[in-house]
Enzyme design. Structure first.
Site, PDB file in Angstrom:
ATOM      1  N   LYS A  47      11.615  10.534  27.873  1.00  0.00           N
ATOM      2  CA  LYS A  47      10.330  10.452  27.169  1.00  0.00           C
ATOM      3  C   LYS A  47       9.950   9.003  26.906  1.00  0.00           C
ATOM      4  O   LYS A  47       8.804   8.599  27.095  1.00  0.00           O
ATOM      5  CB  LYS A  47      10.404  11.228  25.851  1.00  0.00           C
ATOM      6  N   GLU A  87      20.522  23.738  24.287  1.00  0.00           N
ATOM      7  CA  GLU A  87      20.832  24.594  25.423  1.00  0.00           C
ATOM      8  C   GLU A  87      22.349  24.767  25.556  1.00  0.00           C
ATOM      9  O   GLU A  87      23.121  24.052  24.932  1.00  0.00           O
ATOM     10  CB  GLU A  87      20.258  23.967  26.695  1.00  0.00           C
ATOM     11  N   ASP A 117      17.335  12.914  27.464  1.00  0.00           N
ATOM     12  CA  ASP A 117      16.014  13.474  27.174  1.00  0.00           C
ATOM     13  C   ASP A 117      15.168  12.433  26.436  1.00  0.00           C
ATOM     14  O   ASP A 117      14.002  12.196  26.780  1.00  0.00           O
ATOM     15  CB  ASP A 117      16.158  14.755  26.335  1.00  0.00           C
ATOM     16  N   GLY A 150      19.023  28.493  19.176  1.00  0.00           N
ATOM     17  CA  GLY A 150      18.178  28.328  20.362  1.00  0.00           C
ATOM     18  C   GLY A 150      17.540  26.948  20.443  1.00  0.00           C
ATOM     19  O   GLY A 150      16.629  26.708  21.221  1.00  0.00           O
ATOM     20  N   PHE A 179       7.933  30.727  34.725  1.00  0.00           N
ATOM     21  CA  PHE A 179       7.616  31.744  33.720  1.00  0.00           C
ATOM     22  C   PHE A 179       8.794  31.920  32.766  1.00  0.00           C
ATOM     23  O   PHE A 179       9.223  33.013  32.463  1.00  0.00           O
ATOM     24  CB  PHE A 179       7.250  33.060  34.434  1.00  0.00           C
ATOM     25  N   LYS A 218       9.598  17.114  32.606  1.00  0.00           N
ATOM     26  CA  LYS A 218       9.881  15.670  32.648  1.00  0.00           C
ATOM     27  C   LYS A 218      10.469  15.203  33.978  1.00  0.00           C
ATOM     28  O   LYS A 218      10.259  14.071  34.401  1.00  0.00           O
ATOM     29  CB  LYS A 218      10.898  15.305  31.550  1.00  0.00           C
ATOM     30  N   THR A 268       8.412  24.571  35.502  1.00  0.00           N
ATOM     31  CA  THR A 268       9.763  24.906  35.952  1.00  0.00           C
ATOM     32  C   THR A 268      10.762  24.061  35.159  1.00  0.00           C
ATOM     33  O   THR A 268      10.386  23.067  34.545  1.00  0.00           O
ATOM     34  CB  THR A 268       9.937  24.646  37.463  1.00  0.00           C
TER      35      THR A 268
END
Lengths: 337, 337
Positions: free
Chosen positions: B218, B203, B214, B200, B3, B119, B90
């Site tokens: 992908k 990170e 990252d 934002g 969440f 991922k 998560t």
């Protein structure tokens, strides 16, 4: 049905893709018959596509295996054969949709799935055809008619599922984009058109392309499916490239801008949509600025997925054939698994 | 499950799309429970998403209708509940894939469909997860993890069905593309990174992005699904943007070129594939030249459909949420129709 450039490319590509279709999708495409206006080749023994191609090119027909029947008509065959997939590739007539319109109606009524590269019948009567397909629990797939190898409907309906498409803007016709690209390079309209004709890009009668009706047809099909509406060609404001002033092009060139024939759909309210085909000047920050020559491209503006632009896709009979095979793979995946 | 930004955006977007999902797809998405690490809200009365949002924000929980259970764990719930769809959001850990990996394995075993924006588990163990989904006749959908609102897998697997993808080249990470765009405008690396963090976009620990992992993740997911292979991160040659020399950027700027972090897959034979993530200089004729800021883009080169480029898609939690909803719509369409 239809053994012109697209029909022939389709037969060749099915042959070329035989192993891939079997291995990746478990799908073995076989031709029951190949119809032309004047008759049909019938493949009673369900010979492989490679065999058929060989026999057609060498005129090596054998009774009871693979043979030509003069005057054998598709409509008869649809009555008597067990349903399969009709691949409709007759020439597109956007004013009456025939002969494709009758073929597709009949096929759907008899429980055949239909994939087509023929815009005419769809532009004429898509709402009824779609409804008929639904009632008969068969598929009517039209990628080949909606920019073919450029994925337009797939992206709109599948990739953007759940998003609302608020605006579409596209370069949807390769012939006019080729002419405009050449004109930007300094060539006059008449000369650019002749070049396109010499290269086999434009047809002898180029009016459907240059007057914007081909773009309008594709825009209409995409818009109706995206918005689940039943607009007709009369709802599209259409202007082609035949009356573009040399001044306009000159001005664009000087400012580093490009003139494109753009098809635009814009939602203006729950029940109001603006559908326009017209030449427009765009600058180098526009996502379609670099779409040159026979290339095509489309932008979808959505509420929840932002803006998605798709550019490219082979713009020739082989690209159309690839779109037809794709649609058959989707039908197989969805209806036979 | 989860969440954070994406989980919350997903809940909001499901609420916003309630009417559209019902009307267009006949789909009414309801949350049985919402899990965090420390417990879960349980929606025993299957209240509407709007109701849930209101109760969560006002902490207006009511026993037997909608209530919080501290320590209630997802794994218990997967055991005891009737299967539905697990939405796994998560945080992504690409070195061990946990806790998502255990969640997804368990869910698939118990007959749950899974959609995920995570991922980590996929990069770690995709072959086994895919296999498990297949054996249990459920779906494992990963659009949210493969560039989210930019349609990559849809285009590769659906729009290009039947074509062979020979080469992929993509700008797949918004953070690095933002930094490179700012650097092109004359800002130094450290300053550009700080800007990205302040907005934002990056990170606090930006290493996964700026070191190229990252993008590599992908690329790996897309390549494995396109080629039906099981490559791992070890097979990808990865170089990030942390060591880009100011000279290189300077040179690019002067020549009107752009420096991008590109993920590239290139088939080099039946069983040989080159997988590389590295900065590369491209000129203005390259289809990804104009992909600026947090935008993403990907080019597919194919055998029968030519080259197809897709650019854009919302690059934020709302875009990821939209990708999760899309995957659920596809599951519903395919498994429940």
């Amino acid at each position: 049905m239809g053994f012109g450039n697209v029909g022939r490319a389709f037969l060749s590509l099915v042959n070329e893709k035989e192993v891939l279709c079997k291995e990746r999708y478990g799908l073995d495409i076989r031709f029951v018959a190949i119809f032309r206006r004047d008759g049909a080749w019938v493949n009673s023994a369900l010979l492989s596509t490679g065999d058929i191609l060989e026999r057609i090119s060498s005129e090596n027909y054998s009774p009871k295996v693979f043979y030509w029947i003069t005057g054998f008509r598709l409509l008869e065959a649809l009555e008597s054969c067990e349903p399969g997939v009709l691949v409709e590739c007759t020439p597109s007539h956007i004013r009456d949709g025939e002969p494709g319109l009758t073929h597709i109606h009949k096929a759907l009524e008899r429980g055949w799935h239909v994939v087509t590269a023929n815009k005419g019948p769809l532009v004429m009567d898509f709402a009824r055809l779609k409804d008929k397909a639904k009632r008969n629990a068969v598929a009517l797939k039209i990628s080949g008619a909606a920019a073919a190898a450029l994925p337009t409907l797939d992206v709109a309906l599948y990739s953007l599922a759940g998003a609302e498409i608020l605006r579409i803007e596209g370069i949807l016709n390769g012939t006019t984009n080729f002419i405009l690209t050449r004109m930007k390079e300094g060539v006059g309209y008449d000369e650019a058109l002749k070049e396109a004709q010499a290269k086999g890009i434009a047809e002898t009668d180029p009016s459907l392309d240059v007057e914007g009706w081909d773009t309008a047809s594709k825009l209409l099909l995409i818009a109706n499916l995206c918005l689940q509406k039943n607009y007709s060609l009369d709802d599209v404001k259409v202007e082609g490239i035949t009356t573009i002033s040399p001044q306009l092009l000159q001005q664009g060139r000087e400012e580093g801008k490009a003139l494109k024939l753009l098809g635009t759909m814009e939602k203006q309210g729950e029940d109001e949509t603006r559908l326009v085909v017209a030449p427009g000047i765009i600058d180098d920050s526009h996502p379609l600025f670099s779409v040159e020559g026979t290339n095509k491209g489309i932008i979808f503006n959505t509420d929840s997925m932002g803006s998605v632009t798709v550019i490219g896709g082979k713009s020739d009979p082989r690209g159309a054939a690839a779109a037809l095979i794709k649609d058959i793979i989707h039908i197989y995946h969805y209806h036979f698994h």
